[in-house]
Design an enzyme around this catalytic site. Structure first.
Site, mmCIF file in Angstrom:
data_model
loop_
_atom_site.group_PDB
_atom_site.id
_atom_site.type_symbol
_atom_site.label_atom_id
_atom_site.label_comp_id
_atom_site.label_asym_id
_atom_site.label_seq_id
_atom_site.Cartn_x
_atom_site.Cartn_y
_atom_site.Cartn_z
ATOM 1 N N ASP A 8 -68.700 -32.997 11.279
ATOM 2 C CA ASP A 8 -68.053 -32.791 9.996
ATOM 3 C C ASP A 8 -66.582 -32.497 10.314
ATOM 4 O O ASP A 8 -66.255 -32.149 11.456
ATOM 5 C CB ASP A 8 -68.715 -31.611 9.283
ATOM 6 C CG ASP A 8 -68.018 -31.245 7.985
ATOM 7 O OD1 ASP A 8 -67.670 -32.151 7.221
ATOM 8 O OD2 ASP A 8 -67.814 -30.038 7.759
ATOM 9 N N ASP A 10 -63.820 -30.859 7.782
ATOM 10 C CA ASP A 10 -63.302 -29.632 7.193
ATOM 11 C C ASP A 10 -64.126 -28.421 7.628
ATOM 12 O O ASP A 10 -65.329 -28.364 7.393
ATOM 13 C CB ASP A 10 -63.318 -29.723 5.660
ATOM 14 C CG ASP A 10 -62.388 -30.810 5.138
ATOM 15 O OD1 ASP A 10 -61.413 -31.122 5.824
ATOM 16 O OD2 ASP A 10 -62.649 -31.336 4.039
ATOM 17 N N ASP A 171 -70.374 -26.719 9.149
ATOM 18 C CA ASP A 171 -70.083 -25.329 8.790
ATOM 19 C C ASP A 171 -70.604 -24.990 7.408
ATOM 20 O O ASP A 171 -70.422 -23.866 6.936
ATOM 21 C CB ASP A 171 -68.574 -25.063 8.837
ATOM 22 C CG ASP A 171 -67.842 -25.734 7.686
ATOM 23 O OD1 ASP A 171 -66.992 -25.087 7.057
ATOM 24 O OD2 ASP A 171 -68.122 -26.916 7.403
#
Length: 220
Positions: A8, A10, A171
């Protein structure tokens, strides 16, 4: 056998998530919606229009705008976000990530990006790490956003690998759910409770060490 890593963007490679959340919060206020911290954080890892729909749901405004108006809102939010992206440099790469990417390259692991952000190419260019990745699967190339597994399945296909041959990094809870639904090994970065479904969990990116992650993957 491990052959690839999927990331991922961001909140994993860089903290551009803070720019997203600030821009969404500004838009919400303009619409007369006050978001709690929990509501704001629930926008992490999901697509632009899904984020807007969630904000309108929180503000009890779900049916108050046309699709054209919603597209205009999303575009305005993205413009604010891009103004922040323009200020990014390699210094904005999160701690531990540069070493992790270097170790992965040394181990001849293929790497690609699976991000809900349509701005991933520009961000990677600003961070000067675009060349490290075989490609990007973003919200513009999938039909369903996270937690649907499609984006991680497509990233795996981009690398020409099986689910059992990759480790994916997230996250956000929606992202971890997408990884697990794709049948991949999930590394969660952040809150232990929110990311409890991850196969391997660290508090922050500075705790990411490839040898320890691979050991956990082998023993899973």
């Amino acid at each position: 056998m491990l052959k690839g890593l999927i990331f991922d963007l961001d909140g994993v490679l860089t903290d551009s998530a803070k720019f997203h959340l600030a821009a969404w919060n500004d838009l919400a206020k303009e619409l007369g919606i006050r978001l709690t911290n929990e509501q704001l954080n629930s926008l992490r890892g999901i697509s632009r229009m899904d984020s807007l729909d969630l904000i309108l749901q929180y503000g009890h405004q779900t049916n108050e705008y046309t699709e054209q108006q919603k597209e205009k809102f999303a575009a305005a939010k993205n413009e604010k976000f891009l103004q922040q992206v323009d200020t990014m440099t390699p210094k904005d790469i999160l701690p531990g990530i540069s070493q992790l990417l270097a170790d992965a390259q040394e181990a001849n692991l293929k790497m690609c990006i699976a991000s809900a952000s349509k701005n991933a190419p520009k961000i990677l260019h600003k961070l000067k790490i675009a060349s490290k990745f075989a490609g990007i699967v973003d919200a513009a190339t999938v039909n369903k956003g996270k937690p649907d597994p499609e984006i991680y399945q497509k990233a795996q296909q981009l690398l020409h690998l099986k689910a059992s041959e990759v480790i994916s990094f997230e996250d956000a809870a929606a992202g971890v759910a997408a990884i697990k639904a794709a049948g991949q090994f999930a590394v969660g970065i952040g809150d232990r409770t929110a990311l409890k479904e991850a196969d391997y969990l660290v508090a922050s990116t500075k705790d990411l060490q490839l040898d320890k992650i691979v050991a956990a993957y082998i023993n899973s």
